[in-house]
Scaffold this motif. Structure first.
Motif, PDB file in Angstrom:
ATOM      1  N   PRO A 103       0.816  -1.222   0.000  1.00  0.00           N
ATOM      2  CA  PRO A 103       0.000   0.000   0.000  1.00  0.00           C
ATOM      3  C   PRO A 103       0.846   1.267   0.000  1.00  0.00           C
ATOM      4  N   VAL A 104       0.179   2.369  -0.319  1.00  0.00           N
ATOM      5  CA  VAL A 104       0.799   3.689  -0.308  1.00  0.00           C
ATOM      6  C   VAL A 104      -0.040   4.603   0.583  1.00  0.00           C
ATOM      7  N   VAL A 105       0.618   5.341   1.474  1.00  0.00           N
ATOM      8  CA  VAL A 105      -0.068   6.261   2.376  1.00  0.00           C
ATOM      9  C   VAL A 105      -0.145   7.638   1.721  1.00  0.00           C
ATOM     10  N   LEU A 106      -1.323   8.233   1.784  1.00  0.00           N
ATOM     11  CA  LEU A 106      -1.522   9.557   1.206  1.00  0.00           C
ATOM     12  C   LEU A 106      -2.312  10.435   2.170  1.00  0.00           C
ATOM     13  N   GLY A 150      -3.406  14.259  -8.954  1.00  0.00           N
ATOM     14  CA  GLY A 150      -2.490  13.372  -9.655  1.00  0.00           C
ATOM     15  C   GLY A 150      -2.093  12.178  -8.816  1.00  0.00           C
ATOM     16  N   PHE A 151      -2.014  12.382  -7.504  1.00  0.00           N
ATOM     17  CA  PHE A 151      -1.648  11.281  -6.619  1.00  0.00           C
ATOM     18  C   PHE A 151      -2.855  10.429  -6.231  1.00  0.00           C
ATOM     19  N   THR A 152      -4.015  11.054  -6.036  1.00  0.00           N
ATOM     20  CA  THR A 152      -5.193  10.260  -5.678  1.00  0.00           C
ATOM     21  C   THR A 152      -5.580   9.316  -6.811  1.00  0.00           C
ATOM     22  N   SER A 153      -5.263   9.680  -8.036  1.00  0.00           N
ATOM     23  CA  SER A 153      -5.571   8.803  -9.173  1.00  0.00           C
ATOM     24  C   SER A 153      -4.419   7.853  -9.484  1.00  0.00           C
ATOM     25  N   LEU A 154      -3.182   8.271  -9.219  1.00  0.00           N
ATOM     26  CA  LEU A 154      -2.017   7.461  -9.570  1.00  0.00           C
ATOM     27  C   LEU A 154      -2.000   6.120  -8.850  1.00  0.00           C
ATOM     28  N   VAL A 155      -2.186   6.148  -7.541  1.00  0.00           N
ATOM     29  CA  VAL A 155      -2.020   4.926  -6.749  1.00  0.00           C
ATOM     30  C   VAL A 155      -3.016   3.841  -7.174  1.00  0.00           C
ATOM     31  N   PRO A 156      -4.313   4.138  -7.304  1.00  0.00           N
ATOM     32  CA  PRO A 156      -5.228   3.100  -7.790  1.00  0.00           C
ATOM     33  C   PRO A 156      -4.893   2.617  -9.196  1.00  0.00           C
ATOM     34  N   ALA A 216     -15.537  27.250 -13.149  1.00  0.00           N
ATOM     35  CA  ALA A 216     -15.182  25.832 -13.138  1.00  0.00           C
ATOM     36  C   ALA A 216     -14.128  25.558 -12.077  1.00  0.00           C
ATOM     37  N   LEU A 217     -14.494  24.750 -11.061  1.00  0.00           N
ATOM     38  CA  LEU A 217     -13.598  24.373  -9.970  1.00  0.00           C
ATOM     39  C   LEU A 217     -13.325  22.872 -10.022  1.00  0.00           C
ATOM     40  N   THR A 218     -12.404  22.418  -9.187  1.00  0.00           N
ATOM     41  CA  THR A 218     -12.116  20.989  -9.053  1.00  0.00           C
ATOM     42  C   THR A 218     -13.024  20.394  -7.978  1.00  0.00           C
ATOM     43  N   PRO A 219     -13.742  19.294  -8.263  1.00  0.00           N
ATOM     44  CA  PRO A 219     -14.560  18.664  -7.218  1.00  0.00           C
ATOM     45  C   PRO A 219     -13.697  18.195  -6.054  1.00  0.00           C
ATOM     46  N   GLY A 220     -14.185  18.389  -4.837  1.00  0.00           N
ATOM     47  CA  GLY A 220     -13.434  17.951  -3.670  1.00  0.00           C
ATOM     48  C   GLY A 220     -13.182  16.469  -3.651  1.00  0.00           C
ATOM     49  N   THR A 221     -14.087  15.678  -4.259  1.00  0.00           N
ATOM     50  CA  THR A 221     -13.916  14.226  -4.280  1.00  0.00           C
ATOM     51  C   THR A 221     -12.662  13.802  -5.025  1.00  0.00           C
ATOM     52  N   ALA A 222     -12.156  14.657  -5.912  1.00  0.00           N
ATOM     53  CA  ALA A 222     -10.924  14.331  -6.629  1.00  0.00           C
ATOM     54  C   ALA A 222      -9.706  14.382  -5.722  1.00  0.00           C
ATOM     55  N   CYS A 223      -9.877  15.007  -4.547  1.00  0.00           N
ATOM     56  CA  CYS A 223      -8.753  15.193  -3.621  1.00  0.00           C
ATOM     57  C   CYS A 223      -8.795  14.233  -2.443  1.00  0.00           C
ATOM     58  N   GLY A 224      -9.731  13.271  -2.473  1.00  0.00           N
ATOM     59  CA  GLY A 224      -9.782  12.279  -1.410  1.00  0.00           C
ATOM     60  C   GLY A 224     -11.202  11.975  -0.969  1.00  0.00           C
ATOM     61  N   GLN A 225     -11.341  10.875  -0.261  1.00  0.00           N
ATOM     62  CA  GLN A 225     -12.647  10.479   0.245  1.00  0.00           C
ATOM     63  C   GLN A 225     -13.071  11.399   1.389  1.00  0.00           C
ATOM     64  N   GLY A 226     -14.370  11.653   1.453  1.00  0.00           N
ATOM     65  CA  GLY A 226     -14.905  12.460   2.535  1.00  0.00           C
ATOM     66  C   GLY A 226     -14.941  13.949   2.240  1.00  0.00           C
ATOM     67  N   TYR A 227     -14.581  14.342   1.018  1.00  0.00           N
ATOM     68  CA  TYR A 227     -14.545  15.765   0.680  1.00  0.00           C
ATOM     69  C   TYR A 227     -15.619  16.106  -0.360  1.00  0.00           C
ATOM     70  N   GLU A 228     -16.763  15.430  -0.249  1.00  0.00           N
ATOM     71  CA  GLU A 228     -17.853  15.652  -1.200  1.00  0.00           C
ATOM     72  C   GLU A 228     -18.378  17.083  -1.160  1.00  0.00           C
TER      73      GLU A 228
END
Length: 386
Positions: free
Chosen positions: A109-112, A119-125, A347-359
């Motif tokens: 696993p990788v800790v984030l 870029g990192f939230t998508s890279l690891v999966p 146009a903003l970045t959805p919080g969900t793209a930055c991790g779980q729990g940031y809906e």
């Protein structure tokens, strides 16, 4: 340069993703600046445009990039690596992939810490690895890394931590004490490593950038650091970053990649990075002053938006908006970024793209001409009935 003179039409005419993906909206979702290019970098581009050709980088050019990177870090941060520790790579995310593959057990696993760079939230999966997200703690309105959560991630078998310093999108410039505490956690696990993404180091608005690898020998021994001129001088499209290796063992394990990466690093991008590091100081100082003004304007606006909160931005040009209360009281409906785009034309970045729990969150980029930022704020004000 008068940054205010750059208009939305100028930005749309450039045709970049930020201003073409949503042509009817104000683009504030891609982490790049809309403030032009520093004159020393323009001069590099002019010289190459008039040259007989654009060939592969010479040995002298490779050394010049190493020396410029090391000298800039020594002059502007709490770290002075040797030029020989600097290696050219095309970009940070592809390098992180290789570092994870080469320095950790396959499948580990990788800790984030989150919220984190997309870029990192998508890279690891994408790598088929488990991503152990460790939500940061909110302490007196300031995000802090959850050391217990990070320790638990390593206890579950993780061998790599992805660190973004300064933090994107939380806007933190981590202190020496925080980074030293992190090093104590990581050092307790012999197989643990840190990939430290420091590409926003030129964009510290308050305090001093302290590279994680600089805090002590333990941190230096388990860290690979990524730096670049791409964010501080807005040249990500020129595809040149640098890895700084503070452990000779990492150099040996990464050696096959390092040669290949150097060979595909842009000749023009490397020359532009050298110009940025060696001659771009005055432009950067002007940009930092301008960004502080944009930051202050944005933070004042957030205070009047009902049910919206954002942490104070210490570094980067990125805002992190929490719409939780606004959603709970009905002022905002649905995903925050969708509501902002639909009702405000921003146009903003959805919080969900930055991790779980940031809906209920969204990321906003503030490195744009102030008239553009004011227009975006006015459109959000109007949607709130202000």
């Amino acid at each position: 340069m008068n940054f205010d003179d750059i208009t939305i039409d100028h930005l749309r005419d450039a045709g970049t993703l930020k201003w073409s993906a949503f042509p009817d909206d104000i683009g504030m979702f891609v982490a790049e600046m809309d403030l032009g290019i520093a004159e020393p970098i323009k001069q590099v581009l002019r010289e190459y445009a008039e040259s007989p050709g654009i060939g592969y980088r010479s040995a002298e050019a490779k050394r010049a990039l190493q020396e410029a990177t090391a000298a800039w870090l020594a002059a502007n941060t709490a770290w002075a690596p040797a030029p020989e520790q600097v290696y050219a790579v095309p970009d940070v995310v592809s390098s992180a992939r290789v570092v994870i593959d080469q320095l950790t057990t396959p499948g580990s696993p990788v800790v984030l810490p989150t919220p984190a760079y997309m870029g990192f939230t998508s890279l690891v999966p994408q790598m088929g690895r488990e991503m152990i997200e460790v939500p940061s703690l909110l302490v007196n309105g300031r995000y802090e890394m959850d050391m217990d959560g990070i320790r638990a991630g390593f206890e579950r078998g993780a061998e790599m931590l992805l660190l973004v310093n300064p933090a994107n999108p939380a806007g933190r410039v981590y202190t020496h004490a925080e980074l030293e505490a992190l090093s104590e956690v990581v050092a307790a696990f012999p197989d643990a490593h840190v990939f430290s993404d420091d590409i926003h180091a030129p964009l510290v608005l308050e305090g001093e950038h302290i590279p994680y690898a600089s805090v002590n020998e333990a941190a230096a021994s388990h860290t690979v650091t990524a730096v670049a001129a791409s964010k501080g001088w807005s040249i990500p499209g020129l595809k040149c970053a640098q890895l700084v290796l503070s452990n000779p063992d990492h150099e040996a394990r990464l050696e096959p990649y390092l040669g290949w990466a150097a060979s595909i690093t842009s000749t023009v991008g490397a020359a532009a990075a050298i110009a940025a590091y060696n001659e771009g100081g005055q432009w950067r100082a002007e940009v930092l002053d301008y960004l502080r003004g944009n930051r202050d304007l944005f933070e004042r606006a957030v205070q009047r938006w009902p049910g919206v909160w954002a942490p104070h931005i210490e570094g980067t040009y990125i805002g992190w908006l929490d719409f939780t209360e606004a959603i709970e009281n009905g002022a905002v409906t649905g995903p925050a970024s969708t509501w902002i785009k639909t009702n405000c034309g921003v146009a903003l970045t959805p919080g969900t793209a930055c991790g779980q729990g940031y809906e209920n969150f969204a990321r906003i980029i503030l490195a744009t001409p102030r008239p553009v930022l004011k227009q975006a704020i006015a459109q959000i004000d109007a949607a709130f009935g202000l």
